[in-house]
Scaffold this active site. Structure first.
Site, PDB file in Angstrom:
ATOM      1  N   GLY A 134     -82.415  -3.451 -34.223  1.00 43.01           N
ATOM      2  CA  GLY A 134     -82.746  -2.704 -35.576  1.00 43.01           C
ATOM      3  C   GLY A 134     -84.183  -2.667 -35.638  1.00 43.01           C
ATOM      4  O   GLY A 134     -84.602  -1.263 -34.518  1.00 43.01           O
ATOM      5  N   GLU A 190     -71.020  -6.200 -37.519  1.00 43.04           N
ATOM      6  CA  GLU A 190     -70.443  -5.724 -36.591  1.00 43.04           C
ATOM      7  C   GLU A 190     -69.088  -5.186 -37.139  1.00 43.04           C
ATOM      8  O   GLU A 190     -68.368  -5.576 -37.650  1.00 43.04           O
ATOM      9  CB  GLU A 190     -70.705  -6.438 -35.046  1.00 43.04           C
ATOM     10  CG  GLU A 190     -71.652  -6.005 -33.907  1.00 43.04           C
ATOM     11  CD  GLU A 190     -72.316  -5.119 -34.186  1.00 43.04           C
ATOM     12  OE1 GLU A 190     -72.166  -4.220 -33.537  1.00 43.04           O
ATOM     13  OE2 GLU A 190     -73.267  -4.908 -34.487  1.00 43.04           O
ATOM     14  N   LYS A 205     -77.510  -8.028 -26.723  1.00 45.40           N
ATOM     15  CA  LYS A 205     -79.076  -7.745 -26.887  1.00 45.40           C
ATOM     16  C   LYS A 205     -80.240  -8.884 -26.144  1.00 45.40           C
ATOM     17  O   LYS A 205     -81.308  -7.816 -25.461  1.00 45.40           O
ATOM     18  CB  LYS A 205     -79.457  -8.017 -28.360  1.00 45.40           C
ATOM     19  CG  LYS A 205     -78.468  -7.504 -29.372  1.00 45.40           C
ATOM     20  CD  LYS A 205     -79.294  -7.957 -30.566  1.00 45.40           C
ATOM     21  CE  LYS A 205     -78.451  -6.932 -32.152  1.00 45.40           C
ATOM     22  NZ  LYS A 205     -78.738  -6.844 -33.238  1.00 45.40           N
ATOM     23  N   GLY A 302     -78.695  -3.005 -41.028  1.00 45.76           N
ATOM     24  CA  GLY A 302     -78.649  -1.525 -41.828  1.00 45.76           C
ATOM     25  C   GLY A 302     -79.003  -0.495 -42.139  1.00 45.76           C
ATOM     26  O   GLY A 302     -79.716  -0.653 -40.577  1.00 45.76           O
TER      27      GLY A 302
END
Ligand code: NAP
Ligand code: HSE
Length: 425
Positions: A134, A190, A205, A302
């Site tokens: 993020g 997700e 990731k 978020g």
């Protein structure tokens, strides 16, 4: 004032956040960078759906051609998710000479080599800071700030949904299924939350981060992946009693050319820096030979935290004199100079349900000892209704395959293995 005209592929949690952030800092961007960013088209599935932002209805379209064939649009923000059609749309954009900024770790981890080749062919940018952790700038840190280092290991909490769930399970003893709904309502999960709880999101990731850290492609297929769906409140409370906190960790280690890449639930001592990273926060703890230990922490999911990374990529892409790309050979296959080790060494938390009679403990210790696995700590938890007693062992370090072999030799008439969780220090 320079103007760039952009299009969005997707306007859900992330797309709405990007719209809101761009609008809220419009004047700052103009002032600081003499730059104006105009959103011309926004691709969605359903143009009549209510949106979590005030994007004008006339910008919405369900036709990707309208956006990708528009020569005025020079930068495409992909936040629709999933491998396809997102990958094909990004390839079309890049081949059409448009820079792409994406938050999509699935499409990137699986098709990075194709996307990068297409970008380099047209000298356009491919940016993906939002795809990992993020708001935390881990891509930039690995690619630029720590370039002078040989990275020995990365240990990260890189999925906000599972960290949010495990934190609630640890604090309140809640069941993961009850908490997952809240993570979805908060816009952390997700589109298909199985990707979070089965560990795949973290594996995508980790594949991206490990490739950058080790300067060689580490495909997702090389990442051992285990999610949190089998964890119970009992495991968490027993671990807590023994001074451990449970996290879904992504671990990448390198010694010479041998690497291990794995995602699985892991017990950490309460004193470990990652143990206090809770809720939707992510963190990356790493070691470089020059920088030594480092921890980066921030919001991993978020709308606005993710938009922070997307918008920063847009601003960078719009102003950089020349786009740059990772320097390792970005191929579909693993870098041939890397040797992948799946027999890593770890400590193990083993929860058993055992017959409560003399000699059972000695037998269990014997089965483990046959494979050179020795016990560091043991905890017996009262007595179960069926006459079997819950027993918890934490072992000293042992190779994964030895532990597996020892567990296979356990006599199920005397004890059954309820869970096995790795322990890192
Ligand atoms: P989301 O809320 O489900 O939004 C997806 C958007 O894409 C929606 O606007 C949807 O249209 C549109 N879309 C999906 N498939 C489409 C198709 N085939 N054609 C046209 N439009 C399509 O997802 P999200 O949470 O924003 O996540 C988007 C991406 O960001 C994913 O790659 C995710 O992994 C990544 N990401 C998410 C977060 C997070 O915190 N949520 C953080 C970092 C990265 P409709 O609105 O009409 O359905
Ligand atoms: N679902 C992802 C998470 C979003 O929970 O971390 C951020 O990539």
């Amino acid at each position: 004032m320079k103007e760039i005209i952009i299009g969005f592929l997707g306007c859900g949690n992330v797309g709405s956040g990007v719209w809101k952030l761009l609008k809220s800092i419009e004047k700052d961007i103009a002032h600081r960078m003499h730059l104006s960013i105009r959103v011309k088209k926004v691709l969605v599935r359903d143009v009549n759906k209510a949106r979590n932002c005030d994007v004008p209805h006339e910008l919405l379209t369900a036709s990707v051609d309208e956006l990708l064939d528009d020569p005025e649009i020079t930068l495409v923000v992909e936040c629709m998710g999933g491998e396809q059609p997102a990958t094909e749309y990004m390839l079309r954009a890049l081949r059409g000479g448009k820079t792409v900024v994406t938050a999509n770790k699935v499409a990137l981890a699986l098709n990075w080599h194709r996307l990068q080749a297409a970008a380099q062919e047209r000298n356009v940018g491919l940016y993906y800071e939002a795809s990992v952790c993020g708001a935390i700038p881990v891509i930039n840190v690995l690619q630029n700030s720590l370039q002078a280092n040989r990275i020995g290991h990365i240990m990260g909490i890189i999925n906000g949904t599972t960290n949010y769930i495990l934190s609630r399970m640890y604090e309140n003893g809640e069941d993961y299924r009850d908490v997952l709904g809240d993570a979805q309502r908060l816009g952390l999960a997700e589109p298909n939350p199985a990707s979070d709880v089965e560990g795949y999101d973290a594996a995508y990731k980790l594949s991206i981060m490990a490739s950058l850290a080790f300067h060689g492609r580490v495909p997702v297929s090389k990442v051992y992946t285990e999610g949190i769906t089998k964890l119970t409140a009992m495991d968490i409370s027993c671990g807590k009693e023994m001074g451990y906190v449970l996290k879904l960790l992504a671990i990448a280690k390198r010694e010479e050319n041998t690497v291990q890449v794995r995602v699985h639930p892991t017990f950490l001592p309460e004193s470990h820096p990652l143990s206090s990273v809770n809720g939707s926060f992510n963190a990356m703890y790493l070691h470089g030979h020059a920088c030594q230990e480092m921890m980066l922490q921030g919001r991993g999911a978020g709308d606005l935290p993710t938009a922070s990374a997307v918008v920063s990529d847009i601003l960078h892409a719009a102003t950089v004199p020349e786009h740059s790309y990772p320097t390792f050979a970005n191929t579909a296959e693993a870098d041939p100079s890397l040797v992948f080790n799946d027999n890593w060494v770890s400590k193990y938390f083993i929860r058993l349900s055992a017959e409560d009679r003399p000699g059972v403990l000695a037998k269990i210790a014997g089965w483990l000892a046959q494979e050179d696995v020795s016990i560091a700590t043991m905890l017996q938890k009262g007595r179960a209704d069926d006459g079997r007693v819950p027993l918890i062992f934490v072992t000293h370090t042992a190779p994964e395959k030895s532990l597996r072999k020892a567990l296979e030799s356990f006599d199920t008439a005397l004890c059954t293995v309820e869970s096995v969780i790795r322990v890192e220090e």
